[in-house]
Motif scaffolding. Structure first.
Motif, mmCIF file in Angstrom:
data_model
loop_
_atom_site.group_PDB
_atom_site.id
_atom_site.type_symbol
_atom_site.label_atom_id
_atom_site.label_comp_id
_atom_site.label_asym_id
_atom_site.label_seq_id
_atom_site.Cartn_x
_atom_site.Cartn_y
_atom_site.Cartn_z
ATOM 1 N N THR A 128 50.867 78.491 34.667
ATOM 2 C CA THR A 128 51.526 79.514 35.491
ATOM 3 C C THR A 128 50.777 79.726 36.794
ATOM 4 O O THR A 128 51.395 79.822 37.872
ATOM 5 C CB THR A 128 51.619 80.842 34.719
ATOM 6 O OG1 THR A 128 52.367 80.641 33.520
ATOM 7 C CG2 THR A 128 52.305 81.910 35.566
ATOM 8 N N ALA A 129 49.447 79.781 36.737
ATOM 9 C CA ALA A 129 48.641 79.970 37.950
ATOM 10 C C ALA A 129 48.810 78.792 38.897
ATOM 11 O O ALA A 129 48.893 78.974 40.123
ATOM 12 C CB ALA A 129 47.175 80.160 37.578
ATOM 13 N N TRP A 135 34.618 73.521 44.943
ATOM 14 C CA TRP A 135 35.198 72.185 44.866
ATOM 15 C C TRP A 135 36.612 72.337 44.332
ATOM 16 O O TRP A 135 36.822 72.747 43.187
ATOM 17 C CB TRP A 135 34.365 71.286 43.947
ATOM 18 C CG TRP A 135 34.754 69.852 44.016
ATOM 19 C CD1 TRP A 135 35.482 69.154 43.096
ATOM 20 C CD2 TRP A 135 34.444 68.930 45.068
ATOM 21 N NE1 TRP A 135 35.639 67.857 43.505
ATOM 22 C CE2 TRP A 135 35.020 67.682 44.718
ATOM 23 C CE3 TRP A 135 33.747 69.033 46.278
ATOM 24 C CZ2 TRP A 135 34.917 66.556 45.520
ATOM 25 C CZ3 TRP A 135 33.649 67.911 47.078
ATOM 26 C CH2 TRP A 135 34.212 66.687 46.703
ATOM 27 N N LEU A 136 37.604 72.011 45.157
ATOM 28 C CA LEU A 136 39.000 72.282 44.833
ATOM 29 C C LEU A 136 39.419 71.678 43.493
ATOM 30 O O LEU A 136 40.022 72.344 42.658
ATOM 31 C CB LEU A 136 39.911 71.764 45.953
ATOM 32 C CG LEU A 136 41.419 71.925 45.726
ATOM 33 C CD1 LEU A 136 41.807 73.382 45.637
ATOM 34 C CD2 LEU A 136 42.202 71.220 46.832
ATOM 35 N N GLY A 137 39.105 70.395 43.278
ATOM 36 C CA GLY A 137 39.531 69.730 42.053
ATOM 37 C C GLY A 137 38.978 70.397 40.803
ATOM 38 O O GLY A 137 39.681 70.568 39.803
ATOM 39 N N TYR A 138 37.725 70.810 40.862
ATOM 40 C CA TYR A 138 37.105 71.473 39.715
ATOM 41 C C TYR A 138 37.761 72.828 39.469
ATOM 42 O O TYR A 138 38.033 73.204 38.332
ATOM 43 C CB TYR A 138 35.612 71.645 39.978
ATOM 44 C CG TYR A 138 34.865 72.337 38.866
ATOM 45 C CD1 TYR A 138 34.462 71.643 37.725
ATOM 46 C CD2 TYR A 138 34.573 73.699 38.951
ATOM 47 C CE1 TYR A 138 33.790 72.287 36.698
ATOM 48 C CE2 TYR A 138 33.901 74.346 37.926
ATOM 49 C CZ TYR A 138 33.507 73.639 36.807
ATOM 50 O OH TYR A 138 32.856 74.280 35.797
ATOM 51 N N TRP A 139 38.021 73.564 40.548
ATOM 52 C CA TRP A 139 38.624 74.894 40.415
ATOM 53 C C TRP A 139 40.032 74.812 39.830
ATOM 54 O O TRP A 139 40.390 75.574 38.934
ATOM 55 C CB TRP A 139 38.642 75.591 41.776
ATOM 56 C CG TRP A 139 39.290 76.939 41.750
ATOM 57 C CD1 TRP A 139 38.795 78.080 41.186
ATOM 58 C CD2 TRP A 139 40.560 77.284 42.299
ATOM 59 N NE1 TRP A 139 39.684 79.112 41.362
ATOM 60 C CE2 TRP A 139 40.773 78.653 42.038
ATOM 61 C CE3 TRP A 139 41.536 76.564 42.998
ATOM 62 C CZ2 TRP A 139 41.925 79.317 42.444
ATOM 63 C CZ3 TRP A 139 42.684 77.228 43.398
ATOM 64 C CH2 TRP A 139 42.872 78.589 43.124
ATOM 65 N N ILE A 140 40.827 73.855 40.312
ATOM 66 C CA ILE A 140 42.213 73.741 39.849
ATOM 67 C C ILE A 140 42.266 73.391 38.366
ATOM 68 O O ILE A 140 43.152 73.857 37.639
ATOM 69 C CB ILE A 140 42.980 72.696 40.692
ATOM 70 C CG1 ILE A 140 43.321 73.303 42.067
ATOM 71 C CG2 ILE A 140 44.245 72.229 39.985
ATOM 72 C CD1 ILE A 140 44.102 72.408 42.968
ATOM 73 N N ARG A 141 41.311 72.587 37.885
ATOM 74 C CA ARG A 141 41.312 72.230 36.464
ATOM 75 C C ARG A 141 41.178 73.455 35.563
ATOM 76 O O ARG A 141 41.614 73.434 34.422
ATOM 77 C CB ARG A 141 40.166 71.252 36.161
ATOM 78 C CG ARG A 141 40.422 69.842 36.627
ATOM 79 C CD ARG A 141 39.539 68.837 35.899
ATOM 80 N NE ARG A 141 38.120 69.086 36.082
ATOM 81 C CZ ARG A 141 37.386 68.574 37.063
ATOM 82 N NH1 ARG A 141 37.939 67.807 37.974
ATOM 83 N NH2 ARG A 141 36.091 68.836 37.144
ATOM 84 N N GLY A 142 40.597 74.522 36.068
ATOM 85 C CA GLY A 142 40.431 75.729 35.271
ATOM 86 C C GLY A 142 41.628 76.657 35.282
ATOM 87 O O GLY A 142 41.621 77.683 34.594
#
Length: 201
Positions: A147-148, A136-143
């Motif tokens: 810099t990343a 799930w893109l939104g969940y992954w991006i929150r982590g």
């Protein structure tokens, strides 16, 4: 999915379904750019030539028989190491069955609205070290750290400029044409996205 999580290396096979979608086409172009070989699943034969022109190494139609059997004929009896599926149900199940012992598969949607099943053969399920993961893109991006996130943004901009990420020209409709927009969106074999564009007051 391809670069940062699955991290598919050059020369490996990536099996994906729903390649008639804009995202599926982007993955084909990205894989060709990076030296990744793709097996691409479609429902019917109509778009095979177009996908091959984009850079698909192999295209199989689900109407020709079980996906896993067709994939094994292409990549060999060992199966594929990487797979991506947004369809779930039987398509996702057959893609999972095409994985090799150490295969890794992402499910990032359920276009059918139904669940994925990992197959009826308990020997296959228990053998090996296969991984089935929900993305799930939104969940992954929150982590991600700042810099990343910036690096991901920069990479995406580069890929857009190279023409790897991008969609076919969209069909635009005003809000009072919503009926025509829905009809266009549901047209089989449609190319390009359908957009609703508010009119200025």
């Amino acid at each position: 999915m391809v670069h940062h999580i699955l991290a598919v290396p050059q020369g490996e096979w990536l099996l994906q379904s729903a390649v008639g979608s804009e995202l599926g086409r982007m993955i084909i172009k990205l894989a060709r750019r990076d030296g990744i070989r793709t097996v691409n699943v479609i429902r019917r034969h109509a778009s095979i030539a177009e996908l091959e022109q984009l850079g698909a190494d192999a295209v199989i139609a689900s109407e020709d028989g079980p996906i896993d059997e067709q994939a094994h004929r292409i990549v060999g009896p060992q199966g594929v190491k990487y797979a991506i599926d947004p369809v779930a149900v039987d398509t996702g199940t057959q893609i999972f069955q095409a994985l090799n012992d150490d295969g890794h598969m992402f499910v990032y949607s359920s276009l059918t609205g139904e669940q994925i099943r990992v197959g009826a053969d308990p020997c296959f399920i228990l053998a090996g070290n296969r991984t089935l993961e929900v993305y799930w893109l939104g969940y992954w991006i929150r982590g991600l750290g700042d810099t990343a996130k910036q690096n991901l943004f920069n990479d995406s901009v580069t890929l857009i400029r190279e023409g790897i990420l991008g969609t076919i020209s969209a069909h635009s409709f005003s809000l009072d044409e919503i009926g025509a927009a829905v009809k266009q969106a549901e047209t089989p074999g449609r190319h390009g996205e359908v957009l609703l564009v508010p009119t200025k007051p």
